[in-house]
Design a protein around this motif. Structure first.
Motif, mmCIF file in Angstrom:
data_model
loop_
_atom_site.group_PDB
_atom_site.id
_atom_site.type_symbol
_atom_site.label_atom_id
_atom_site.label_comp_id
_atom_site.label_asym_id
_atom_site.label_seq_id
_atom_site.Cartn_x
_atom_site.Cartn_y
_atom_site.Cartn_z
ATOM 1 N N GLU A 197 60.358 -34.739 -84.747
ATOM 2 C CA GLU A 197 59.957 -34.565 -86.139
ATOM 3 C C GLU A 197 60.823 -33.451 -86.705
ATOM 4 O OE1 GLU A 197 58.108 -35.396 -89.594
ATOM 5 O OE2 GLU A 197 57.636 -36.445 -87.740
ATOM 6 N N GLY A 198 61.757 -33.817 -87.554
ATOM 7 C CA GLY A 198 62.673 -32.814 -88.084
ATOM 8 C C GLY A 198 63.483 -32.199 -86.957
ATOM 9 N N PRO A 199 63.592 -30.871 -86.956
ATOM 10 C CA PRO A 199 64.404 -30.225 -85.927
ATOM 11 C C PRO A 199 63.679 -30.037 -84.590
ATOM 12 C CG PRO A 199 63.543 -28.588 -87.421
ATOM 13 C CD PRO A 199 63.118 -29.929 -87.960
ATOM 14 N N CYS A 200 62.388 -30.307 -84.544
ATOM 15 C CA CYS A 200 61.603 -30.051 -83.333
ATOM 16 C C CYS A 200 61.257 -31.332 -82.580
ATOM 17 C CB CYS A 200 60.311 -29.324 -83.682
ATOM 18 S SG CYS A 200 60.602 -27.632 -84.196
ATOM 19 N N VAL A 201 60.895 -31.144 -81.324
ATOM 20 C CA VAL A 201 60.456 -32.227 -80.453
ATOM 21 C C VAL A 201 58.958 -32.036 -80.225
ATOM 22 C CG1 VAL A 201 60.719 -33.240 -78.156
ATOM 23 C CG2 VAL A 201 62.710 -32.327 -79.348
ATOM 24 N N GLN A 202 58.188 -33.119 -80.290
ATOM 25 C CA GLN A 202 56.754 -33.044 -80.029
ATOM 26 C C GLN A 202 56.514 -33.274 -78.541
ATOM 27 O OE1 GLN A 202 57.696 -34.972 -82.926
ATOM 28 N NE2 GLN A 202 57.431 -32.958 -83.831
ATOM 29 N N LEU A 203 55.764 -32.343 -77.943
ATOM 30 C CA LEU A 203 55.422 -32.421 -76.529
ATOM 31 C C LEU A 203 53.908 -32.532 -76.385
ATOM 32 C CD1 LEU A 203 57.718 -29.562 -75.166
ATOM 33 C CD2 LEU A 203 58.222 -32.005 -75.307
ATOM 34 N N ARG A 204 53.476 -33.226 -75.347
ATOM 35 C CA ARG A 204 52.049 -33.370 -75.055
ATOM 36 C C ARG A 204 51.830 -33.020 -73.589
ATOM 37 N NH1 ARG A 204 49.650 -38.724 -76.843
ATOM 38 N NH2 ARG A 204 49.455 -37.561 -78.774
ATOM 39 N N PRO A 205 50.750 -32.289 -73.269
ATOM 40 C CA PRO A 205 50.473 -31.964 -71.868
ATOM 41 C C PRO A 205 50.311 -33.234 -71.033
ATOM 42 C CG PRO A 205 48.978 -30.769 -73.339
ATOM 43 C CD PRO A 205 49.746 -31.752 -74.179
ATOM 44 N N PRO A 206 50.661 -33.204 -69.741
ATOM 45 C CA PRO A 206 50.589 -34.390 -68.887
ATOM 46 C C PRO A 206 49.210 -35.055 -68.836
ATOM 47 C CG PRO A 206 51.823 -32.694 -67.787
ATOM 48 C CD PRO A 206 51.266 -32.086 -69.033
ATOM 49 N N GLY A 207 48.139 -34.291 -68.912
ATOM 50 C CA GLY A 207 46.804 -34.887 -68.859
ATOM 51 C C GLY A 207 46.277 -35.303 -70.222
ATOM 52 N N GLY A 208 47.127 -35.259 -71.222
ATOM 53 C CA GLY A 208 46.697 -35.558 -72.591
ATOM 54 C C GLY A 208 46.320 -34.260 -73.281
ATOM 55 N N GLY A 209 46.042 -34.352 -74.522
ATOM 56 C CA GLY A 209 45.669 -33.159 -75.283
ATOM 57 C C GLY A 209 46.510 -33.026 -76.534
ATOM 58 N N ARG A 210 46.425 -31.861 -77.097
ATOM 59 C CA ARG A 210 47.072 -31.597 -78.371
ATOM 60 C C ARG A 210 48.580 -31.416 -78.215
ATOM 61 N NH1 ARG A 210 44.534 -27.854 -82.899
ATOM 62 N NH2 ARG A 210 46.083 -28.276 -84.478
ATOM 63 N N GLU A 211 49.324 -32.076 -79.059
ATOM 64 C CA GLU A 211 50.785 -31.952 -79.051
ATOM 65 C C GLU A 211 51.190 -30.618 -79.655
ATOM 66 O OE1 GLU A 211 52.659 -35.226 -81.041
ATOM 67 O OE2 GLU A 211 51.796 -36.694 -79.679
ATOM 68 N N TRP A 212 52.387 -30.158 -79.267
ATOM 69 C CA TRP A 212 52.951 -28.971 -79.879
ATOM 70 C C TRP A 212 54.425 -29.215 -80.127
ATOM 71 C CZ3 TRP A 212 52.325 -29.230 -74.617
ATOM 72 C CH2 TRP A 212 53.362 -28.801 -73.806
ATOM 73 N N CYS A 251 58.395 -28.048 -80.192
ATOM 74 C CA CYS A 251 59.307 -27.225 -79.392
ATOM 75 C C CYS A 251 60.729 -27.476 -79.883
ATOM 76 C CB CYS A 251 59.173 -27.606 -77.918
ATOM 77 S SG CYS A 251 60.217 -26.642 -76.813
ATOM 78 N N PRO A 252 61.473 -26.408 -80.140
ATOM 79 C CA PRO A 252 62.868 -26.613 -80.509
ATOM 80 C C PRO A 252 63.651 -27.147 -79.303
ATOM 81 C CG PRO A 252 62.291 -24.266 -80.556
ATOM 82 C CD PRO A 252 61.079 -25.011 -80.166
ATOM 83 N N PRO A 253 64.592 -28.048 -79.524
ATOM 84 C CA PRO A 253 65.349 -28.641 -78.418
ATOM 85 C C PRO A 253 66.053 -27.625 -77.525
ATOM 86 C CG PRO A 253 65.793 -29.824 -80.450
ATOM 87 C CD PRO A 253 64.984 -28.611 -80.810
ATOM 88 N N ASP A 254 66.480 -26.503 -78.092
ATOM 89 C CA ASP A 254 67.185 -25.513 -77.267
ATOM 90 C C ASP A 254 66.239 -24.685 -76.387
ATOM 91 O OD1 ASP A 254 66.100 -24.159 -79.426
ATOM 92 O OD2 ASP A 254 67.803 -22.813 -79.666
ATOM 93 N N ALA A 255 64.925 -24.888 -76.524
ATOM 94 C CA ALA A 255 63.936 -24.176 -75.707
ATOM 95 C C ALA A 255 63.305 -25.105 -74.667
ATOM 96 C CB ALA A 255 62.857 -23.577 -76.600
ATOM 97 N N MET A 256 64.008 -26.185 -74.310
ATOM 98 C CA MET A 256 63.483 -27.133 -73.324
ATOM 99 C C MET A 256 64.472 -27.276 -72.185
ATOM 100 S SD MET A 256 62.039 -30.287 -75.660
ATOM 101 C CE MET A 256 63.617 -31.041 -75.666
ATOM 102 N N ARG A 257 63.901 -27.559 -71.006
ATOM 103 C CA ARG A 257 64.737 -27.931 -69.864
ATOM 104 C C ARG A 257 63.986 -29.011 -69.100
ATOM 105 N NH1 ARG A 257 62.851 -25.654 -65.050
ATOM 106 N NH2 ARG A 257 61.537 -23.825 -65.313
ATOM 107 N N PRO A 258 64.700 -29.853 -68.378
ATOM 108 C CA PRO A 258 64.026 -30.912 -67.618
ATOM 109 C C PRO A 258 63.029 -30.321 -66.622
ATOM 110 C CG PRO A 258 66.390 -31.278 -67.660
ATOM 111 C CD PRO A 258 66.150 -29.910 -68.246
#
Length: 67
Positions: A22-37, A39-46
């Motif tokens: 969504e725009g410049p950010c990536v939406q992440l969701r916890p593995p067990g489900g829950g609220r998305e947050w 995260c900027p792409p440069d603050a992620m690693r595999p």
């Protein structure tokens, strides 16, 4: 990162599954489900498989304790 992949938010160490962009950010969701947050792409690693497994077990344990 592609939708469905697991990553670590390097800002706080949370493991999340990529849900979309969504725009410049990536939406992440916890593995067990829950609220998305967001995260900027440069603050992620595999996320290594062991980290994903630990996050899933924590979510299962948390859900098992709920009344």
């Amino acid at each position: 990162m592609k939708a469905g992949e697991y990553v670590i938010d390097t800002r706080d160490g949370r493991v999340g599954q990529v849900m979309g962009h969504e725009g410049p950010c990536v939406q992440l969701r916890p593995p067990g489900g829950g609220r998305e947050w967001d995260c900027p792409p440069d603050a992620m690693r595999p996320a290594p498989p062991g980290e994903v497994l630990r996050a899933r077990v924590r979510a299962l344990n948390r859900d098992a304790r709920l009344p």
